[in-house]
Design an enzyme around this catalytic site. Structure first.
Site, PDB file in Angstrom:
ATOM      1  N   SER A 162       0.867  -1.194   0.000  1.00 28.18           N
ATOM      2  CA  SER A 162       0.000   0.000   0.000  1.00 28.18           C
ATOM      3  C   SER A 162       0.891   1.227   0.000  1.00 28.18           C
ATOM      4  O   SER A 162       2.067   1.155   0.404  1.00 28.18           O
ATOM      5  CB  SER A 162      -0.862  -0.001   1.263  1.00 28.18           C
ATOM      6  OG  SER A 162      -1.480   1.256   1.462  1.00 28.18           O
ATOM      7  N   TYR A 204      -1.901  -0.827  10.630  1.00 27.22           N
ATOM      8  CA  TYR A 204      -2.079  -1.094   9.196  1.00 27.22           C
ATOM      9  C   TYR A 204      -0.835  -0.664   8.417  1.00 27.22           C
ATOM     10  O   TYR A 204      -0.295  -1.431   7.605  1.00 27.22           O
ATOM     11  CB  TYR A 204      -3.320  -0.373   8.671  1.00 27.22           C
ATOM     12  CG  TYR A 204      -3.534  -0.606   7.191  1.00 27.22           C
ATOM     13  CD1 TYR A 204      -3.879  -1.866   6.714  1.00 27.22           C
ATOM     14  CD2 TYR A 204      -3.351   0.415   6.263  1.00 27.22           C
ATOM     15  CE1 TYR A 204      -4.047  -2.100   5.356  1.00 27.22           C
ATOM     16  CE2 TYR A 204      -3.525   0.196   4.906  1.00 27.22           C
ATOM     17  CZ  TYR A 204      -3.876  -1.070   4.459  1.00 27.22           C
ATOM     18  OH  TYR A 204      -4.038  -1.309   3.116  1.00 27.22           O
TER      19      TYR A 204
HETATM   20  N1  LIG Z   1      -8.652  -0.488  -1.592  1.00 26.65           N
HETATM   21  C1  LIG Z   1      -7.697   0.272  -1.137  1.00 26.65           C
HETATM   22  O1  LIG Z   1      -7.856   1.498  -0.978  1.00 26.65           O
HETATM   23  C2  LIG Z   1      -6.329  -0.331  -0.868  1.00 26.65           C
HETATM   24  C3  LIG Z   1      -5.219   0.500  -0.910  1.00 26.65           C
HETATM   25  C4  LIG Z   1      -3.970  -0.040  -0.651  1.00 26.65           C
HETATM   26  C5  LIG Z   1      -3.827  -1.392  -0.386  1.00 26.65           C
HETATM   27  N2  LIG Z   1      -4.931  -2.186  -0.344  1.00 26.65           N
HETATM   28  C6  LIG Z   1      -4.739  -3.608  -0.035  1.00 26.65           C
HETATM   29  O2  LIG Z   1      -5.298  -4.375  -1.067  1.00 26.65           O
HETATM   30  C7  LIG Z   1      -5.569  -5.689  -0.572  1.00 26.65           C
HETATM   31  C8  LIG Z   1      -6.941  -6.113  -1.050  1.00 26.65           C
HETATM   32  O3  LIG Z   1      -7.909  -5.263  -0.479  1.00 26.65           O
HETATM   33  P1  LIG Z   1      -9.085  -4.678  -1.365  1.00 26.65           P
HETATM   34  O4  LIG Z   1      -8.845  -3.243  -1.545  1.00 26.65           O
HETATM   35  O5  LIG Z   1      -9.272  -5.518  -2.559  1.00 26.65           O
HETATM   36  O6  LIG Z   1     -10.283  -4.802  -0.313  1.00 26.65           O
HETATM   37  P2  LIG Z   1     -11.532  -5.799  -0.282  1.00 26.65           P
HETATM   38  O7  LIG Z   1     -12.372  -5.582  -1.475  1.00 26.65           O
HETATM   39  O8  LIG Z   1     -12.118  -5.617   1.076  1.00 26.65           O
HETATM   40  O9  LIG Z   1     -10.847  -7.223  -0.386  1.00 26.65           O
HETATM   41  C9  LIG Z   1     -10.174  -7.805   0.701  1.00 26.65           C
HETATM   42  C10 LIG Z   1     -10.098  -9.289   0.484  1.00 26.65           C
HETATM   43  O10 LIG Z   1      -9.399  -9.871   1.596  1.00 26.65           O
HETATM   44  C11 LIG Z   1     -10.134 -11.005   2.030  1.00 26.65           C
HETATM   45  N3  LIG Z   1      -9.932 -11.226   3.456  1.00 26.65           N
HETATM   46  C12 LIG Z   1     -10.048 -10.321   4.450  1.00 26.65           C
HETATM   47  N4  LIG Z   1      -9.887 -10.923   5.650  1.00 26.65           N
HETATM   48  C13 LIG Z   1      -9.665 -12.239   5.394  1.00 26.65           C
HETATM   49  C14 LIG Z   1      -9.448 -13.378   6.203  1.00 26.65           C
HETATM   50  N5  LIG Z   1      -9.454 -13.310   7.549  1.00 26.65           N
HETATM   51  N6  LIG Z   1      -9.236 -14.574   5.607  1.00 26.65           N
HETATM   52  C15 LIG Z   1      -9.266 -14.667   4.264  1.00 26.65           C
HETATM   53  N7  LIG Z   1      -9.475 -13.627   3.440  1.00 26.65           N
HETATM   54  C16 LIG Z   1      -9.678 -12.436   3.999  1.00 26.65           C
HETATM   55  C17 LIG Z   1     -11.593 -10.667   1.736  1.00 26.65           C
HETATM   56  O11 LIG Z   1     -12.344 -11.853   1.551  1.00 26.65           O
HETATM   57  P3  LIG Z   1     -13.462 -12.399   2.572  1.00 26.65           P
HETATM   58  O12 LIG Z   1     -14.079 -11.224   3.267  1.00 26.65           O
HETATM   59  O13 LIG Z   1     -14.411 -13.135   1.685  1.00 26.65           O
HETATM   60  O14 LIG Z   1     -12.697 -13.302   3.481  1.00 26.65           O
HETATM   61  C18 LIG Z   1     -11.467  -9.947   0.403  1.00 26.65           C
HETATM   62  O15 LIG Z   1     -11.475 -10.850  -0.651  1.00 26.65           O
HETATM   63  C19 LIG Z   1      -5.467  -5.595   0.952  1.00 26.65           C
HETATM   64  O16 LIG Z   1      -4.250  -6.196   1.357  1.00 26.65           O
HETATM   65  C20 LIG Z   1      -5.429  -4.107   1.220  1.00 26.65           C
HETATM   66  O17 LIG Z   1      -4.700  -3.802   2.380  1.00 26.65           O
HETATM   67  C21 LIG Z   1      -6.179  -1.691  -0.581  1.00 26.65           C
END
Ligand SMILES: NC(=O)c1ccc[n+]([C@@H]2O[C@H](COP(=O)([O-])OP(=O)(O)OC[C@H]3O[C@@H](n4cnc5c(N)ncnc54)[C@H](OP(=O)(O)O)[C@@H]3O)[C@@H](O)[C@H]2O)c1
Length: 261
Positions: free
Chosen positions: A139, A152
């Site tokens: 991130s 985080y």
């Molecule tokens: N969106 C942003 O602004 C942003 C920015 C920088 C970095 N990121 C990073 O991008 C990555 C993906 O996030 P996203 O933005 O795509 O958000 P998201 O749409 O909320 O996706 C997060 C994913 O992680 C899975 N997950 C969460 N807790 C889990 C657990 N205990 N066991 C297994 N799976 C789990 C969720 O699946 P389930 O709920 O079905 O388990 C979901 O598929 C993360 O590492 C996040 O930190 C996001």
């Protein structure tokens, strides 16, 4: 034998988009997350559109044995994956003193421990592949500590550090390694964080961000990390050059949201 890509966090956001990308390239998939219904719907869609085989693994990666259980199921299926995208993760926006200790433990186990162990458990298979790929989602939060998002940001700094070291270890092999550092991006992330304070500035499109990462991975010598967005790349550079107390003051003000700017 066709390529197999393992994608954690495939039920939403970055993970789902990476899964779509690999399927378009004709790769078979292993989709990992807790929400089985969403994984199965995606698996059915990708199989019917691209003819790829998909193994769905329902797993809670906040469990200490989460990564091992995923690996067991991959081995039981006789698969030798060529790609791994560690996208499962979530954030929390609260003062450290107010954070729920149980949620802190889950956040570190999902963002750090499961990502590290899955990378390690799959590494022999990734290295053996003719064109292996490892993508860990870090991130822009990795580029500086962030007061009120302390845990985080620290988990994401860990992911960046680990992945850059693995990038170097993979030089001279056929494995490409990338730490992807997105800024705020429209996914389920804000809802999972139960806070809109991560929604700072321009919010990027997840499909376009994954396209950028995909193109970067196709380059003959891909870099250790990719920060999405020019402004975020400038900020990352600034965070290395400016004294830490100033970096912290800016990060704290930004994280507090526009009303406090
Ligand atoms: N969106 C942003 O602004 C942003 C920015 C920088 C970095 N990121 C990073 O991008 C990555 C993906 O996030 P996203 O933005 O795509 O958000 P998201 O749409 O909320 O996706 C997060 C994913 O992680 C899975 N997950 C969460 N807790 C889990 C657990 N205990 N066991 C297994 N799976 C789990 C969720 O699946 P389930 O709920 O079905 O388990 C979901 O598929 C993360 O590492 C996040 O930190 C996001």
């Amino acid at each position: 034998m066709s390529n197999v890509a393992v994608v954690t966090g495939a039920s939403s956001g970055f993970g789902e988009q990476f899964a779509r990308r690999f399927a378009r390239a004709g790769d078979d998939l292993v989709l990992v997350a807790r929400r089985r219904d969403r994984l199965e719907a995606l698996a059915a869609e990708l199989t019917s559109e691209h003819g790829v085989a998909v193994l769905v693994i329902e797993a809670d990666l906040s469990q200490a044995e989460g990564a091992r259980r995923v690996m067991d199921q991959i081995e039981d299926a006789g698969l030798k994956p060529s790609a791994l995208v560690n996208s499962a993760g979530f954030g929390t926006a609260e003062r450290f003193a107010d954070e729920d200790p149980a949620r802190i433990a889950d956040e570190i186990r999902v963002n750090v421990l499961a990502l590290t162990l899955l990378s390690r458990l799959l590494m022999p298979s990734l290295l053996a592949a003719p064109r292996g790929v490892l993508v860990n989602i870090s991130s822009t939060a990795a580029h500086q500590p962030i007061p009120t998002m302390a845990v985080y940001a620290a988990t994401k700094a860990y992911v960046l550090s680990l992945t850059e070291a693995l990038w170097h270890e993979a030089q001279g092999t056929s494995l490409r390694v990338l730490a992807l550092c997105p800024g705020p991006t429209e996914t389920g992330f804000f809802e999972a964080a139960r806070s809109d304070r991560f929604r700072v500035g321009t919010v990027a499109n997840v499909g376009e961000s994954v396209d950028r990462a995909w193109k970067t991975l196709q380059r003959p010598s891909s870099p250790p990390s990719l920060t999405i967005g020019l402004q975020h790349r400038i900020n990352a550079l600034g965070a290395r050059l400016v004294p830490r107390r100033i970096v912290l003051a800016i990060a704290a003000r930004t994280a507090a949201g526009p009303q406090n700017a």
